[in-house]
Design an enzyme around this catalytic site. Sequence first.
Site, PDB file in Angstrom:
ATOM      1  N   CYS A   7      47.690  33.452  42.750  1.00  0.00           N
ATOM      2  CA  CYS A   7      48.089  32.226  42.178  1.00  0.00           C
ATOM      3  C   CYS A   7      49.193  32.563  41.009  1.00  0.00           C
ATOM      4  CB  CYS A   7      46.727  31.672  41.633  1.00  0.00           C
ATOM      5  SG  CYS A   7      45.816  32.675  40.377  1.00  0.00           S
ATOM      6  N   ASN A  10      46.697  34.609  37.651  1.00  0.00           N
ATOM      7  CA  ASN A  10      45.959  35.786  38.262  1.00  0.00           C
ATOM      8  C   ASN A  10      44.615  35.915  37.332  1.00  0.00           C
ATOM      9  OD1 ASN A  10      45.710  39.173  39.099  1.00  0.00           O
ATOM     10  ND2 ASN A  10      44.636  37.626  40.200  1.00  0.00           N
ATOM     11  N   CYS A  12      42.568  32.805  36.887  1.00  0.00           N
ATOM     12  CA  CYS A  12      41.742  31.512  37.326  1.00  0.00           C
ATOM     13  C   CYS A  12      41.330  31.470  38.927  1.00  0.00           C
ATOM     14  CB  CYS A  12      42.127  30.132  36.855  1.00  0.00           C
ATOM     15  SG  CYS A  12      42.139  29.919  35.019  1.00  0.00           S
ATOM     16  N   ARG A  13      42.168  30.920  39.432  1.00  0.00           N
ATOM     17  CA  ARG A  13      41.933  30.793  40.862  1.00  0.00           C
ATOM     18  C   ARG A  13      42.005  31.772  41.715  1.00  0.00           C
ATOM     19  NH1 ARG A  13      47.001  26.828  41.335  1.00  0.00           N
ATOM     20  NH2 ARG A  13      47.639  28.203  39.774  1.00  0.00           N
ATOM     21  N   SER A  14      43.061  32.590  41.614  1.00  0.00           N
ATOM     22  CA  SER A  14      42.917  33.858  42.721  1.00  0.00           C
ATOM     23  C   SER A  14      41.796  34.931  42.324  1.00  0.00           C
ATOM     24  CB  SER A  14      44.281  34.546  42.580  1.00  0.00           C
ATOM     25  OG  SER A  14      44.540  35.252  41.606  1.00  0.00           O
ATOM     26  N   ASP A 123      45.403  23.753  39.325  1.00  0.00           N
ATOM     27  CA  ASP A 123      45.424  24.764  38.490  1.00  0.00           C
ATOM     28  C   ASP A 123      44.245  24.150  37.319  1.00  0.00           C
ATOM     29  OD1 ASP A 123      45.577  26.344  36.289  1.00  0.00           O
ATOM     30  OD2 ASP A 123      47.747  26.548  36.181  1.00  0.00           O
TER      31      ASP A 123
HETATM   32  P1  4NP Z   1      45.525  30.496  37.534  1.00  0.00           P
HETATM   33  O1  4NP Z   1      45.818  29.473  36.320  1.00  0.00           O
HETATM   34  O2  4NP Z   1      47.298  30.607  38.155  1.00  0.00           O
HETATM   35  O3  4NP Z   1      44.733  29.890  38.286  1.00  0.00           O
HETATM   36  O4  4NP Z   1      45.340  32.078  37.103  1.00  0.00           O
HETATM   37  C1  4NP Z   1      46.704  29.700  35.060  1.00  0.00           C
HETATM   38  C2  4NP Z   1      46.477  30.612  34.142  1.00  0.00           C
HETATM   39  C3  4NP Z   1      47.186  30.961  33.000  1.00  0.00           C
HETATM   40  C4  4NP Z   1      48.595  30.096  32.928  1.00  0.00           C
HETATM   41  C5  4NP Z   1      48.724  29.164  34.050  1.00  0.00           C
HETATM   42  C6  4NP Z   1      47.944  29.080  35.169  1.00  0.00           C
HETATM   43  N1  4NP Z   1      49.297  30.310  31.910  1.00  0.00           N
HETATM   44  O5  4NP Z   1      50.359  29.510  31.850  1.00  0.00           O
HETATM   45  O6  4NP Z   1      49.270  30.967  31.117  1.00  0.00           O
END
Ligand code: 4NP
Length: 152
Positions: A7, A10, A12-14, A123
């Site tokens: 993702c 790294n 939340c989703r992944s 997201d």
């Molecule tokens: P992820 O979510 O891609 O599912 O881990 C996010 C976590 C942090 C951010 C964006 C998406 N960020 O912009 O910090």
Amino acid sequence: MKILLVCLGNICRSPMAEGILRDMIQKQGLAYTTDSAGTGDYHVGEVPDQRAIRSMRDHGIDISDLRARHFRPSDFHGFDVLLAMDKSNLTNMLAIAPDEASKKKARLMMDHAPLHPLREVPDPYFGGDEGFEQVYRMLTEACSNMLKDEKG
Ligand code: 4NP
């Protein structure tokens, strides 16, 4: 088989996808390995987002051992299947693929859930707890199908 979940952050989703898949692999007694990475490097070394940890714990899965790392070109050689959470992640992965054969290993996670109305895992970072529950349900459907698809 080695499977990489990808993702943006790294956190939340992944890592949620990795936790779900790792749990299914263990319960099914499969010799598959998992890892996850982010196309962005903002959270390298961090534990998953507390809301992701809590949401997964509510479903009986502990992901607090996972740590964020940055996706790298060599991941195309280290893994057999690379699953992106959204189209932007996939575009960024393909942009640094070392060769054409590598690109064929990468696809969208939700390609394995053709009956689900969404093609991308949204997201949940800037939303509320319900977003994490939605992600959990989507990933459970996609991971379950993925294992069936790969087993043939
Ligand atoms: P992820 O979510 O891609 O599912 O881990 C996010 C976590 C942090 C951010 C964006 C998406 N960020 O912009 O910090």
